[in-house]
Design a protein around this motif. Structure first.
Motif, PDB file in Angstrom:
ATOM      1  N   THR A  48      98.935  41.993 114.180  1.00 56.90           N
ATOM      2  CA  THR A  48      99.162  40.684 114.804  1.00 56.90           C
ATOM      3  C   THR A  48      98.847  39.558 113.838  1.00 56.90           C
ATOM      4  O   THR A  48      99.443  38.483 113.911  1.00 56.90           O
ATOM      5  N   LEU A  49      97.884  39.798 112.933  1.00 62.05           N
ATOM      6  CA  LEU A  49      97.488  38.741 112.007  1.00 62.05           C
ATOM      7  C   LEU A  49      98.651  38.323 111.127  1.00 62.05           C
ATOM      8  O   LEU A  49      98.920  37.150 110.931  1.00 62.05           O
ATOM      9  N   ALA A  50      99.355  39.358 110.608  1.00 59.40           N
ATOM     10  CA  ALA A  50     100.427  39.065 109.673  1.00 59.40           C
ATOM     11  C   ALA A  50     101.578  38.332 110.353  1.00 59.40           C
ATOM     12  O   ALA A  50     102.257  37.514 109.737  1.00 59.40           O
ATOM     13  N   SER A  51     101.767  38.623 111.632  1.00 58.54           N
ATOM     14  CA  SER A  51     102.914  38.016 112.302  1.00 58.54           C
ATOM     15  C   SER A  51     102.590  36.661 112.915  1.00 58.54           C
ATOM     16  O   SER A  51     103.463  35.998 113.459  1.00 58.54           O
ATOM     17  N   SER A  52     101.334  36.254 112.824  1.00 59.66           N
ATOM     18  CA  SER A  52     100.942  34.999 113.478  1.00 59.66           C
ATOM     19  C   SER A  52     101.530  33.791 112.749  1.00 59.66           C
ATOM     20  O   SER A  52     101.731  33.814 111.536  1.00 59.66           O
ATOM     21  N   ASP A  53     101.778  32.745 113.514  1.00 60.04           N
ATOM     22  CA  ASP A  53     102.287  31.509 112.914  1.00 60.04           C
ATOM     23  C   ASP A  53     101.187  30.802 112.130  1.00 60.04           C
ATOM     24  O   ASP A  53     101.439  30.117 111.148  1.00 60.04           O
ATOM     25  N   THR A  54      99.972  30.927 112.623  1.00 60.02           N
ATOM     26  CA  THR A  54      98.844  30.301 111.953  1.00 60.02           C
ATOM     27  C   THR A  54      97.852  31.406 111.592  1.00 60.02           C
ATOM     28  O   THR A  54      96.844  31.592 112.260  1.00 60.02           O
ATOM     29  N   PRO A  55      98.174  32.121 110.516  1.00 65.57           N
ATOM     30  CA  PRO A  55      97.364  33.309 110.208  1.00 65.57           C
ATOM     31  C   PRO A  55      95.894  32.984 109.978  1.00 65.57           C
ATOM     32  O   PRO A  55      95.021  33.750 110.388  1.00 65.57           O
ATOM     33  N   ALA A  56      95.613  31.832 109.346  1.00 64.13           N
ATOM     34  CA  ALA A  56      94.215  31.517 109.042  1.00 64.13           C
ATOM     35  C   ALA A  56      93.421  31.349 110.328  1.00 64.13           C
ATOM     36  O   ALA A  56      92.326  31.882 110.480  1.00 64.13           O
ATOM     37  N   LEU A  57      94.016  30.623 111.276  1.00 64.94           N
ATOM     38  CA  LEU A  57      93.294  30.400 112.530  1.00 64.94           C
ATOM     39  C   LEU A  57      93.187  31.686 113.334  1.00 64.94           C
ATOM     40  O   LEU A  57      92.179  31.920 114.006  1.00 64.94           O
ATOM     41  N   SER A  58      94.210  32.528 113.264  1.00 62.81           N
ATOM     42  CA  SER A  58      94.127  33.806 113.966  1.00 62.81           C
ATOM     43  C   SER A  58      93.003  34.642 113.390  1.00 62.81           C
ATOM     44  O   SER A  58      92.254  35.288 114.122  1.00 62.81           O
ATOM     45  N   LEU A  59      92.883  34.577 112.061  1.00 67.04           N
ATOM     46  CA  LEU A  59      91.801  35.320 111.409  1.00 67.04           C
ATOM     47  C   LEU A  59      90.448  34.784 111.866  1.00 67.04           C
ATOM     48  O   LEU A  59      89.522  35.528 112.178  1.00 67.04           O
ATOM     49  N   LEU A  60      90.352  33.463 111.940  1.00 67.07           N
ATOM     50  CA  LEU A  60      89.105  32.825 112.345  1.00 67.07           C
ATOM     51  C   LEU A  60      88.665  33.294 113.723  1.00 67.07           C
ATOM     52  O   LEU A  60      87.485  33.494 113.978  1.00 67.07           O
ATOM     53  N   HIS A  61      89.648  33.467 114.608  1.00 67.41           N
ATOM     54  CA  HIS A  61      89.288  33.768 115.995  1.00 67.41           C
ATOM     55  C   HIS A  61      89.421  35.240 116.350  1.00 67.41           C
ATOM     56  O   HIS A  61      89.236  35.605 117.504  1.00 67.41           O
ATOM     57  N   ASP A  62      89.766  36.065 115.383  1.00 68.85           N
ATOM     58  CA  ASP A  62      89.913  37.478 115.679  1.00 68.85           C
ATOM     59  C   ASP A  62      88.536  38.143 115.709  1.00 68.85           C
ATOM     60  O   ASP A  62      87.885  38.319 114.679  1.00 68.85           O
ATOM     61  N   SER A  63      88.086  38.490 116.907  1.00 71.26           N
ATOM     62  CA  SER A  63      86.699  38.950 117.020  1.00 71.26           C
ATOM     63  C   SER A  63      86.500  40.315 116.363  1.00 71.26           C
ATOM     64  O   SER A  63      85.427  40.596 115.845  1.00 71.26           O
TER      65      SER A  63
END
Lengths: 345, 701
Positions: A48-63
């Motif tokens: 899901t991280l790679a496909s996210s539009d905002t990968p940095a923010l997804s990484l930040l919030h990926d628990s």
């Protein structure tokens, strides 16, 4: 750092003719590169991280991933020169992408926590130091080395929020100038006498971004405050009979006080500011409880140090937290209209 | 609007438990309308209201919405509000009011129309406000904030010259106040912090005619937001600045200003006492290390508002935090009085700590510490170690002015016992380890002192300069100068240049002790260069928080150089350096001391004596000059021997470990024929000489 160099001219062109999609794709690629290089350190990255539009923010919030990284940073041999993860944090922070820097700051509690608690153990910690120095250097540049000061208002002079009918003619009642954080010198290495200062400045940056930091990181921070204080939470819910007491003190000697560190004001001040945020703007019960516990520990510690400023600050926070806890949301809503059966126009 | 009409519908105020609407002098029960609403027939309900109460479309809708809102049906309320074009209504009102305001001041004529449109304005604005509230309750915070903002925009548009007095009394003001208070909360909840910030400023900087309580609530909420949100937005623009008024530059300043205003409002009797305001202010001012300002704030609180013991305790902490320990102790004595709170641990510990720093208060401190230890039980058991530590420090201090040797050694060993007891409870407390090191060093138990100094450096990871200094001094007093230098160099490596002053000074003295005078002069030169550099950069002002008086002390450098040159008999150079030192510090026993030594070594005994006596006049307890006068008098014949003996004994009372004093006392005894006494003194002198540090141990504290 190659991509950093190639991207900088791109950035300068964007500042001349702002085309949002260029910066977007720029930060997008940077985030992707960061995530890719993270994959080599942590094998299990969700797609899901790679496909996210905002990968940095997804990484930040990926628990899941953040918990994974935290766990790795807590390994007994972490933080050495060859620690890949520290290298990744260092490189990611240098990407000068705000969202990616947030990701790094998100791990500051663990990095600072492990580093400070281990600094006296004669272990090589160059990995942690490189991350902390990168953050310190960033903040030094951002402030241009200047000190941050506050001039304490004096109500005998009018201000934008109040008037004075008779203005005191004696204008010499000058304002108290308080230096919140002294000016910054550049540091290439961590000299031991500057250790607290460097970590303290990094925590100041953490505080200035704290509204964007996810809760998990703040809770980690609160847990480290407890460890640093070297105190057992005096009110952690354990019943106070003698047996328990002796058990507790045994336990505390065993592990509880292991991470106790010196808390000079350089370090304590940003810690208290962050704790203040966690207590007063929590939104989540879990964070409030963690911050409350940390505050109790730091209060006990300030009594041990007989440090008047720290006693005052922690005691105030404790009282405020108690007030908030007791009212527990049932305070009156003054913005509600009066409900009557007779509606008069 | 005759009474007959109202009787047709319902009797006025007959039963307040029945929901009813009163408008245009007509009263109407709402049961029918509510039934229609429940069926979903908004139009029918609306027309029933319009006919019954002679209202126009917007008024009827607004009223219906309010009815739904009061019944707790916020979704229904939203449906009703959606049917009206509020913006258009605002524009109409703006026109009608605008006309009137420009028309004339002829009040009598416009009174009635005024009243009518006033109702309409009220109703419509309230409707938008309730729409915002309904959206808030449904969790649509951003939209809610928008609606709420439009209320304020509308009010500003309609009443561009401020709300006329005639309208202040009525419900319009209530709606405005509500909207002003709600908007920042909505922005905050919606996560748009910079908008929250400007909403707060708009609330407080524009003229909304808020009542005291409402204004105080907003000010407090804003202060809390500024203090804790961690969101730093640009400070208020200079546009709002009235000439000469204070404009805060950052969050902390703005928060402190607001909290101070709230404190003032309370003591002026405008608002009720809110204890949380003081706590927020205490937190903010402690963070800025401005507890002296907090003292003023606490002193201004009206008596009876907070318990006096609490006030004394907080005041004591604030004074102590601001370095005014004497005032702090006075207050603690009050709060620890038998009738107040004699067993409070914090007060006892703080009082003991303050007393431990002053030889004349140390015995008082012992009592506080003992009481603290006695009271450390239950949930406070963890503070027992602190009590013991304070007891040890007070006893150690008390030993310094003990009247007899016996008393002194008793106090010293008790002090060490207490500190050992404390260490057993708090093995990780590095401060305690340092204090033990100092105690042992002053006790001349140098091996133990060295052990603790090393342990301290270990425990702090070398982060404290004073640890390095202690170790170097202990080594120097063991005459291990080379090792002391290695330690000093290691410390210099760990220190950035602005903090290096005391270390370099020590290094110079170490070089002198090894008779490496050239190297010493070189080190002093480097120190002077540092001083110049620091002056030019006008400094990282307090870049060295570890050392209170952080600037490299230029006076000390010149004085040290003067002493060095004088010991090399370079009188001219010595005199120049001394002159420089005098320019920094005009009246100093130390410079007079050096001056005297220079005279004495050149054979000008009278001048030397005069300088020594002057030094004693400045500082009656200045031991080196006492010794030198004693030594000089001793050479002036047997008549002077008793005087010399008194002076030297006095010096030894103050500094029992001073080898020079013992030596000269031995000389006096010898000249007076008391050979056995002389032997004892010389023995003491020779033993002590080998344990003299290059600087006194207490210089590190």
């Amino acid at each position: 750092m190659d991509d950093d160099q190639t991207s900088s001219p791109e950035k300068s062109t964007t500042s001349i003719s702002p085309k949002p999609h260029i910066t977007w794709s720029d930060s997008y690629t940077k985030a992707h590169i960061a995530i890719e290089s993270l994959t080599s350190i942590i094998p299990s990255n969700p797609p899901t991280l790679a496909s996210s539009d905002t990968p940095a923010l997804s990484l930040l919030h990926d628990s899941d991933i953040t918990a994974n990284i935290s766990r790795l940073l807590r390994q007994p041999d972490s933080g050495a020169v060859d620690d890949n993860l520290c290298g990744w944090l260092y490189d990611t922070f240098h990407s000068s992408e705000l969202d990616l820097q947030l990701v790094v700051l998100r791990f500051l509690p663990v990095v600072a926590g492990m580093y400070l608690s281990r600094a006296t153990l004669h272990k090589p910690l160059a990995g942690f130091e490189s991350v902390l120095l990168a953050i310190y250097a960033h903040e030094t540049a951002a402030r241009n080395g200047q000190a941050v000061s506050v001039s304490i208002p004096d109500l005998s002079h009018p201000s934008i929020y109040h008037e004075m009918k008779q203005v005191t003619k004696n204008s010499s009642t000058e304002l108290h100038l308080a230096v919140i954080t002294p000016s910054l010198e550049p540091h290439g290495t961590v000299r031991s006498t500057r250790r607290a200062r460097i970590v303290g400045v990094a925590l100041e940056l953490y505080y200035s971004k704290i509204s964007q930091i996810p809760m998990g990181s703040k809770i980690e921070f609160c847990e480290f405050c407890k460890i640093w204080s070297g105190q057992i939470d005096p009110d952690s819910g354990i019943i106070d009979d003698d047996e328990n007491n002796s058990e507790r003190s045994k336990k505390s000697e065993g592990e509880g006080r292991k991470g106790r560190i010196d808390l000079p004001w350089d370090l304590l001040q940003p810690i208290l500011r962050i704790l203040g945020h966690c207590l007063m703007c929590p939104g989540e019960k879990e964070l409030f409880e963690a911050a409350f516990g940390a505050c109790r520990c730091l209060h006990a510690r300030s009594l041990h140090d007989i440090n008047p400023k720290a006693i005052l600050a922690t005691e105030s926070l404790l009282k405020l937290a108690k007030m908030a806890d007791e009212s527990n949301g049932d305070h009156r809503d003054y913005t509600e209209i009066e409900v009557t059966n007779v509606i008069r126009i | 609007m005759s009474e007959g009409e109202s009787q047709d519908l319902v009797e006025f105020d007959s039963d307040p438990s029945v929901r009813q609407v009163i408008a245009n002098g007509v009263c109407m029960r709402t049961a029918v309308v509510e039934a229609k609403l429940d069926e979903g027939n908004i139009e029918e309900a609306e027309s029933a209201l319009r006919e019954g109460l002679s209202l126009n479309f917007e008024e009827a809708r607004a009223l219906l919405g309010k009815l739904e809102y009061q019944r707790g049906n916020v979704e229904g309320a939203l449906r009703v509000f959606d049917g009206i074009d509020l913006q258009a209504a605002i524009q109409r009102m703006q026109h009608s009011l605008g006309d009137k305001q420009t028309s004339k001041k002829g009040r009598a004529r416009s009174e009635s129309t005024h009243a009518v449109s006033q109702h309409a304005t009220n109703l419509v604005l309230e409707a938008i406000y309730l729409k915002a509230k309904s959206l808030q309750k449904l969790g649509k915070l951003t939209e809610a904030a928008q609606e709420c903002k439009s209320v304020l925009d509308a009010v500003e548009k309609i009443f561009s010259d401020g709300i006329p007095d005639v309208m202040v009394e009525n419900k319009l003001q209530e709606t405005v106040s509500h909207a002003v208070e709600l908007l920042p909360e909505l922005c905050k909840q919606a996560g748009s912090y910079s908008e929250a910030m400007s909403a707060y400023r708009r609330a407080l900087l524009s003229q909304w005619n808020l009542d005291n309580d409402c204004c105080a609530r907003i000010q407090k909420a804003f202060a809390v937001f500024l203090l804790y949100s961690g969101v730093e937005v640009a400070p208020p623009s200079l546009a709002v600045q009235i000439d000469g008024s204070y404009v805060p530059k950052n969050n902390l300043e703005e928060a402190i200003l607001l909290l101070m205003i709230l404190m003032r409002k309370n003591y002026l009797g405008k608002t009720k006492w809110d204890p949380s305001v003081l706590e927020h202010l205490t937190f903010a001012l402690s963070l800025c290390s401005q507890t002296s300002v907090l003292v003023k704030q606490l002193e201004e609180i009206m008596p009876g508002v907070m318990p006096r013991v609490d006030r004394w305790k907080t005041l004591a902490l604030s004074f102590s935090g601001a370095g005014q320990n004497k005032s702090a102790l006075d207050l603690l004595r009050k709060s620890l009085h038998q009738c107040e709170d004699p067993d409070d641990l914090m007060s006892l510990l703080l009082a003991a700590k303050i007393c431990s720093e002053d030889v004349f208060l140390a015995s008082e401190g012992v009592k506080y510490a003992q009481k603290a230890i006695a009271n450390s039980h239950g949930s406070n058991a963890h503070l027992k170690g602190v009590g013991l530590r304070m007891l040890g420090l007070c006893l150690g201090k008390q030993a310094k002015i003990a009247s007899s040797d016996f008393e002194r050694s008793r106090l010293q060993s008790e002090a060490l016992k207490s500190l050992d007891g404390a260490v057993a409870l708090e093995r990780e407390n590095s401060d305690l380890i340092f204090e033990l090191g100092i105690q042992y060093a002053e006790h001349r138990n140098l091996d133990a002192a060295q052990r603790y100094a090393e342990k301290y450096i270990d425990a702090t990871g070398g982060s404290m300069i004073k640890g390095w200094r202690l170790l170097a001094l202990v080594l120097s007093s063991q005459q291990r100068f080379l090792e002391a230098e290695v330690v000093t160099d290691a410390a210099l490596d760990e220190t950035s240049k602005w903090d290096q002053g005391p270390l370099l000074r020590m290094k110079a003295k170490l070089k002198i002790s090894q008779s490496l005078h050239k190297d010493a002069i070189e080190t002093y030169r480097y120190l002077l260069a540092l001083v110049q550099a620091q002056k030019k950069s006008c400094g990282p002002p307090s870049a060295a928080p570890q050392v209170e008086d952080d600037k490299i002390n230029e006076y000390e450098v010149w004085h040290g150089l003067a002493k060095l040159y004088s010991s090399l008999s370079h009188w001219k150079d010595a005199e120049i350096c001394l002159e420089k030192a005098r320019a920094m510090k005009e009246y100093s026993a130390e410079t007079l001391h050096t001056e005297g030594v220079m005279h004495e070594r050149q054979g000008h005994l009278d001048e030397a004596l005069a300088a020594y006596i002057n030094a004693l006049l400045l500082e009656p307890k200045y031991v080196p000059c006492k010794i030198l006068i004693g030594a000089l008098l001793c050479k002036m014949g047997s008549k002077m021997l008793p005087v010399a003996r008194t002076l030297l004994s006095d010096a030894l009372r103050i500094e029992p470990t001073n080898s020079m004093a013992w030596y000269h006392l031995g000389m006096v005894h010898k000249d007076d024929g008391r050979i056995a006494d002389a032997v004892d003194c010389f023995q003491a002198a020779s033993m002590l000489e080998e344990s003299d540090p290059i600087e006194s141990f207490s210089s590190i504290l």
